[in-house]
Design a protein around this motif. Sequence first.
Motif, mmCIF file in Angstrom:
data_model
loop_
_atom_site.group_PDB
_atom_site.id
_atom_site.type_symbol
_atom_site.label_atom_id
_atom_site.label_comp_id
_atom_site.label_asym_id
_atom_site.label_seq_id
_atom_site.Cartn_x
_atom_site.Cartn_y
_atom_site.Cartn_z
ATOM 1 N N ALA A 4 68.235 19.981 17.780
ATOM 2 C CA ALA A 4 68.917 18.678 17.718
ATOM 3 C C ALA A 4 68.137 17.569 18.421
ATOM 4 O O ALA A 4 68.716 16.656 18.999
ATOM 5 C CB ALA A 4 70.347 18.773 18.257
ATOM 6 N N GLY A 17 65.304 16.099 16.696
ATOM 7 C CA GLY A 17 64.612 15.237 15.742
ATOM 8 C C GLY A 17 63.561 15.856 14.838
ATOM 9 O O GLY A 17 62.819 15.119 14.190
ATOM 10 N N LYS A 18 63.466 17.201 14.731
ATOM 11 C CA LYS A 18 62.464 17.795 13.845
ATOM 12 C C LYS A 18 62.744 17.469 12.384
ATOM 13 O O LYS A 18 61.867 16.984 11.669
ATOM 14 C CB LYS A 18 62.405 19.320 14.029
ATOM 15 C CG LYS A 18 61.728 19.770 15.304
ATOM 16 C CD LYS A 18 61.624 21.279 15.385
ATOM 17 C CE LYS A 18 62.962 21.982 15.312
ATOM 18 N NZ LYS A 18 63.907 21.615 16.373
ATOM 19 N N THR A 19 63.970 17.757 11.936
ATOM 20 C CA THR A 19 64.290 17.533 10.530
ATOM 21 C C THR A 19 64.095 16.060 10.182
ATOM 22 O O THR A 19 63.581 15.715 9.113
ATOM 23 C CB THR A 19 65.732 17.994 10.234
ATOM 24 O OG1 THR A 19 65.816 19.390 10.522
ATOM 25 C CG2 THR A 19 66.112 17.752 8.780
ATOM 26 N N ASN A 20 64.471 15.191 11.107
ATOM 27 C CA ASN A 20 64.330 13.752 10.840
ATOM 28 C C ASN A 20 62.879 13.311 10.762
ATOM 29 O O ASN A 20 62.519 12.520 9.898
ATOM 30 C CB ASN A 20 65.085 12.943 11.892
ATOM 31 C CG ASN A 20 66.561 12.860 11.561
ATOM 32 O OD1 ASN A 20 66.980 11.988 10.820
ATOM 33 N ND2 ASN A 20 67.334 13.799 12.067
ATOM 34 N N ASP A 57 61.534 23.268 10.587
ATOM 35 C CA ASP A 57 62.046 24.016 11.745
ATOM 36 C C ASP A 57 61.087 25.073 12.295
ATOM 37 O O ASP A 57 61.043 25.280 13.491
ATOM 38 C CB ASP A 57 63.369 24.691 11.368
ATOM 39 C CG ASP A 57 64.194 25.091 12.577
ATOM 40 O OD1 ASP A 57 64.431 24.228 13.443
ATOM 41 O OD2 ASP A 57 64.590 26.270 12.675
ATOM 42 N N PRO A 66 75.596 15.784 11.429
ATOM 43 C CA PRO A 66 75.932 14.503 12.055
ATOM 44 C C PRO A 66 74.686 13.678 12.368
ATOM 45 O O PRO A 66 73.659 14.216 12.775
ATOM 46 C CB PRO A 66 76.663 14.906 13.339
ATOM 47 C CG PRO A 66 77.214 16.262 13.061
ATOM 48 C CD PRO A 66 76.199 16.918 12.171
ATOM 49 N N ARG A 70 76.318 21.819 9.745
ATOM 50 C CA ARG A 70 74.994 21.925 9.114
ATOM 51 C C ARG A 70 75.067 21.855 7.604
ATOM 52 O O ARG A 70 76.096 22.142 6.996
ATOM 53 C CB ARG A 70 74.355 23.274 9.491
ATOM 54 C CG ARG A 70 74.185 23.516 10.979
ATOM 55 C CD ARG A 70 72.771 23.284 11.413
ATOM 56 N NE ARG A 70 72.615 23.223 12.866
ATOM 57 C CZ ARG A 70 71.432 23.101 13.458
ATOM 58 N NH1 ARG A 70 70.325 23.066 12.740
ATOM 59 N NH2 ARG A 70 71.352 23.011 14.770
ATOM 60 N N ARG A 97 64.325 15.020 24.488
ATOM 61 C CA ARG A 97 65.154 13.861 24.857
ATOM 62 C C ARG A 97 64.941 13.567 26.320
ATOM 63 O O ARG A 97 65.455 14.281 27.184
ATOM 64 C CB ARG A 97 66.630 14.168 24.611
ATOM 65 C CG ARG A 97 66.993 14.253 23.164
ATOM 66 C CD ARG A 97 68.466 14.604 22.985
ATOM 67 N NE ARG A 97 68.764 14.721 21.569
ATOM 68 C CZ ARG A 97 69.316 13.758 20.841
ATOM 69 N NH1 ARG A 97 69.688 12.625 21.404
ATOM 70 N NH2 ARG A 97 69.528 13.939 19.550
ATOM 71 N N PHE A 149 63.358 7.012 14.235
ATOM 72 C CA PHE A 149 63.389 7.329 12.808
ATOM 73 C C PHE A 149 62.132 6.813 12.088
ATOM 74 O O PHE A 149 61.041 7.147 12.517
ATOM 75 C CB PHE A 149 64.698 6.820 12.185
ATOM 76 C CG PHE A 149 65.918 7.429 12.849
ATOM 77 C CD1 PHE A 149 66.272 8.751 12.599
ATOM 78 C CD2 PHE A 149 66.691 6.707 13.775
ATOM 79 C CE1 PHE A 149 67.371 9.344 13.224
ATOM 80 C CE2 PHE A 149 67.788 7.290 14.407
ATOM 81 C CZ PHE A 149 68.116 8.604 14.124
ATOM 82 N N ASN A 186 59.016 5.710 13.863
ATOM 83 C CA ASN A 186 58.161 6.682 14.550
ATOM 84 C C ASN A 186 56.785 6.813 13.896
ATOM 85 O O ASN A 186 55.850 7.341 14.499
ATOM 86 C CB ASN A 186 58.854 8.054 14.616
ATOM 87 C CG ASN A 186 60.092 8.019 15.505
ATOM 88 O OD1 ASN A 186 60.179 7.195 16.429
ATOM 89 N ND2 ASN A 186 61.055 8.892 15.231
HETATM 90 P P1 GTP Z 1 67.415 21.869 14.895
HETATM 91 O O1 GTP Z 1 67.530 21.878 13.406
HETATM 92 O O2 GTP Z 1 68.684 22.244 15.608
HETATM 93 O O3 GTP Z 1 66.252 22.669 15.424
HETATM 94 O O4 GTP Z 1 67.225 20.304 15.359
HETATM 95 P P2 GTP Z 1 66.204 19.174 14.854
HETATM 96 O O5 GTP Z 1 65.098 19.115 15.858
HETATM 97 O O6 GTP Z 1 65.844 19.357 13.439
HETATM 98 O O7 GTP Z 1 67.044 17.804 15.040
HETATM 99 P P3 GTP Z 1 67.436 16.690 13.960
HETATM 100 O O8 GTP Z 1 66.249 16.093 13.267
HETATM 101 O O9 GTP Z 1 68.498 17.247 13.089
HETATM 102 O O10 GTP Z 1 68.033 15.547 14.903
HETATM 103 C C1 GTP Z 1 69.163 15.743 15.712
HETATM 104 C C2 GTP Z 1 69.805 14.445 16.082
HETATM 105 O O11 GTP Z 1 68.850 13.529 16.660
HETATM 106 C C3 GTP Z 1 70.426 13.720 14.889
HETATM 107 O O12 GTP Z 1 71.724 13.304 15.235
HETATM 108 C C4 GTP Z 1 69.510 12.553 14.659
HETATM 109 O O13 GTP Z 1 70.196 11.452 14.129
HETATM 110 C C5 GTP Z 1 68.914 12.258 16.032
HETATM 111 N N1 GTP Z 1 67.550 11.686 15.925
HETATM 112 C C6 GTP Z 1 66.508 12.186 15.212
HETATM 113 N N2 GTP Z 1 65.407 11.396 15.298
HETATM 114 C C7 GTP Z 1 65.755 10.347 16.099
HETATM 115 C C8 GTP Z 1 65.047 9.183 16.572
HETATM 116 O O14 GTP Z 1 63.870 8.943 16.276
HETATM 117 N N3 GTP Z 1 65.736 8.343 17.402
HETATM 118 C C9 GTP Z 1 67.046 8.584 17.747
HETATM 119 N N4 GTP Z 1 67.649 7.712 18.550
HETATM 120 N N5 GTP Z 1 67.746 9.666 17.304
HETATM 121 C C10 GTP Z 1 67.120 10.537 16.494
#
Ligand code: GTP
Length: 616
Positions: A290, A292-295, A314, A340, A409, A440, A534, A537
Amino acid sequence: AEEAKKSLHYEEHTLKVTYGKLSHLKPKVRTFVDESARLCLPSSIHICDGSERELRNLLNVMQQAGMIEPLPKYHNCWLTRTDPGDVARVESKTFIVTKEKRDTVPAGKEGVKGTLANWMSPEDLKEEVSQRFPGCMSGRTMYVVPYSMGPVGSPLSKIGVQVTDSPYVVASMRTMTRMGGQVLTTLGEEDFVKCLHSVGCPLPLKRPLVNNWPCDPARTIVTHIPDTNEIISFGSGYGGNSLLGKKCFALRLGSTIARREGWLAEHMLILGITNPQGVKRYIAAAFPSACGKTNLAMMTPSLPGYKIECVGDDIAWMKFDEDGVLRAINPENGFFGVAPGTSMKTNPVAMSTVLSNTIFTNVAKTSDGGIFWEGLEKETPNNVSIRSWLGDEDWSTECGKPAAHPNSRFCTPASQCPIIDPDWEDAKGVPISAILFGGRRPEGVPLVYEAFDWKHGVLVGAAMRSETTAAAEHKGKAIMNDPFAMRPFFGYNFGQYLTHWLSMEGRTNRSLPKIFHVNWFRKDDKGRFIWPGFGENVRVLDWILRRVEGDDVAEESAVGLLPRPGSLDLKGLDTSTLDTHELFRLPKGFWEQEVRAIAKYFDEQVVVKSMIKLQA
Ligand code: GTP
Ligand code: MN
Ligand code: MN
């Protein structure tokens, strides 16, 4: 041999096989299935072929059982709501089983509880299994799921066979892995990872189900045996506890196999990035769950002329090729992403990926048959009502509870991603030019810095810390160590893991990828993120690419190489509201404390003798 033949024949009759044929299984697979069935006593066996017809059957079975409901607003999308007691990975009930405790966890300081993996002895495992598994599938179907992590037949891929009594797990594994008969043909007589999974709810039920979701949270246990390449999981049907190809195989056992074979199995996204001049590079990045990897993997870049393509969101398996180039594959076949926060504004690519052939778990549902979660407020029509993940009709923000579970998810095929990289299934993998670590960090940690060299980069990864997500936020700033974003996923002793990472330098004559640390999450004194994140980046990735090309755009600081003033491309950003000074400031007091905290962590958890001497 005659005896064995007779007994197999006998079992084919007693074990009612309702789909597929036991006799088509190779001897080792057959033995595993027989042993599992004898232990768990299912009423029938279904050998999965991964076909469309099979999926339809599974969805039907689940719909009849009230485990899923359709989302008619989209094509072939489904919603599952779990027992609220089974919503996330259970780290405290996750174990690595080795004869010697030291093979799993570093010795650490006397009297301090080790937080780098939970160890269990083989004797204890035997006892735990015997208390849970005999007859645990009674009245249920045991599905046999052959699957490949990585493209079927690729030299980098590995095969697993999971038996499970959960049709939800089968349907999800079909998306997350390459599943079906072809895998068994490719397997031949080789060994495979044996995965035994049960939700732990034999029929007749001892207690009524919640949300028709079978599970046994009180007795949940997720175990890994590196010596025999086995995974045994009981009591949970959710995500990382039950889709055993993912965290259990690709990361925990994967990291032990990788160490033996001289490569890396990591909690990393892989993305391709093309700059306006048409130069394409690949980047791998490790951020904790959670964070930011997927994003990042699916980012829509704000800088003109840039293109991002997604290889994985992931997990990365990285090996040197014959030329000494570090190459990565994504062992998965789908995305199991955090719902979310995902919206057309933050991640339009993910949004368009999930609108067909997707299973959503624990999100809210709109009265017009669509999905809803925190972050979709502005993209949801006003005239629909919302049912929360807990089933509260007419949910509204006023009730004070979230509409979707924070760990809800989507499970969706990677091939549907509109920016999936053309080489995402390339058997040789893609060449990695840079490795990013991040987390974070609301305070003190700059937007980006570069490690001085590989060794320093390994230290940066080892020293990763991140603010705990969702639940812990109320307790203020709880910053937790999460080395390499792997703390929940180490399959062996973290000290040996560090040695393994350090050994990479000796495995190639080429230069290794450059290592960077990024932080999108620094906050101002009012608690607001100071970096827009987002799609913006890409500005950081642009700077990283220039460093990869050897551009002289960095200057030394106490923590690493920082962007030279003016070298980060901020064109088009509203710089009147952006505090660029604060983005890169290195508060002395903060860093003195940080270094002390890291030294203490290593001292307590890893017993660092002469390897790394950290002095504040
Ligand atoms: P896992 O799948 O659990 O391993 O997590 P992940 O690393 O893929 O995290 P994901 O990309 O799902 O992001 C988790 C949360 O972080 C989401 O609610 C996003 O909206 C938030 N997020 C992602 N990138 C950014 C960013 O650049 N800035 C901010 N402020 N929030 C972000
Ligand atoms: Mn993850
Ligand atoms: Mn993710």
